[in-house]
Write an enzyme that holds these catalytic residues in place. Sequence first.
Site, PDB file in Angstrom:
ATOM      1  CD  GLU A   1       5.061  -7.160   6.762  1.00 12.28           C
ATOM      2  OE1 GLU A   1       5.085  -6.204   6.005  1.00 12.28           O
ATOM      3  OE2 GLU A   1       4.237  -7.279   7.684  1.00 12.28           O
TER       4      GLU A   1
ATOM      5  CG  HIS B   1       0.457  -7.514   9.556  1.00 10.59           C
ATOM      6  ND1 HIS B   1       0.861  -6.895  10.707  1.00 10.59           N
ATOM      7  CD2 HIS B   1       1.080  -6.883   8.528  1.00 10.59           C
ATOM      8  CE1 HIS B   1       1.690  -5.907  10.387  1.00 10.59           C
ATOM      9  NE2 HIS B   1       1.836  -5.875   9.074  1.00 10.59           N
TER      10      HIS B   1
HETATM   11  P1  PGA Z   1       5.698  -0.331   7.443  1.00  8.50           P
HETATM   12  O1  PGA Z   1       4.680  -1.536   7.662  1.00  8.50           O
HETATM   13  O2  PGA Z   1       5.961  -0.240   5.958  1.00  8.50           O
HETATM   14  O3  PGA Z   1       4.998   0.877   7.982  1.00  8.50           O
HETATM   15  O4  PGA Z   1       6.945  -0.660   8.189  1.00  8.50           O
HETATM   16  C1  PGA Z   1       4.768  -2.719   6.913  1.00  8.50           C
HETATM   17  C2  PGA Z   1       3.677  -3.670   7.333  1.00  8.50           C
HETATM   18  O5  PGA Z   1       3.404  -3.777   8.531  1.00  8.50           O
HETATM   19  O6  PGA Z   1       3.049  -4.335   6.493  1.00  8.50           O
END
Ligand code: PGA
Length: 220
Positions: free
Chosen positions: A145, A96
């Site tokens: 992401e 992440h």
């Molecule tokens: P968010 O985070 O849905 O709050 O934007 C997603 C993530 O970091 O996995």
Amino acid sequence: MKKLLIVANWKSNKTVSQAKEWLEGLQIEDLGIKNKEVIICAPFTLLPFLRSYFLHPTSDIQLGGQDVSPFFEGAYTGAVNGKQLKEFADYVIIGHSERREHFHETDEELEQKVQQALAFGLTPVFCVQGVETPIPDGVAIVAYEPLSAIGTGNPDTPENAQEVARVIKEKHRMVHAVLYGGSVTPENVNSFTQMEHIDGVLVGGASLDSTVFTQLIENA
Ligand code: PGA
């Protein structure tokens, strides 16, 4: 109908009593029939409690960690290894962007984490920020992401996310599912999940309230 993965990332949130309250508000039924799989990635401290709660054989919910040690067991103070995590979970988020940024995790270290996860039968959910992020061998589930979308209320467009997912699958033949993550809400989830190459979502903020999360699962 494709199977949708809906992954909740609680990040560094919730105590056991808050997790209990969350469970009381969660209302999901017939996920299997709807072809949806829900995975809750919780802090290590909550996994034993959640595991005992979801032991019920009809449970449609899977559990995941948010990190795993790059090392096997031994003298690594503070680390939770794959063998330990597997006692409570079947999935683990690796790579992440918050781990890369705040804990300075490198591509080499992330590769070791993937190896440790796979060695103990954990399925990595490997996060990438775009098509250029290296993906270690053995990864089957990737979460795209983009940094600008995480926790900002400013999601990527479904069309761009779809194109990134398509390219990732084309470049990495072992990847069979690509999720989209970043400001996913009950209102916008379907615009992503209806895309051919997007196989689910990774949800941070909107997974913290179980009423909101229930709605998100319904709408996906
Ligand atoms: P968010 O985070 O849905 O709050 O934007 C997603 C993530 O970091 O996995």
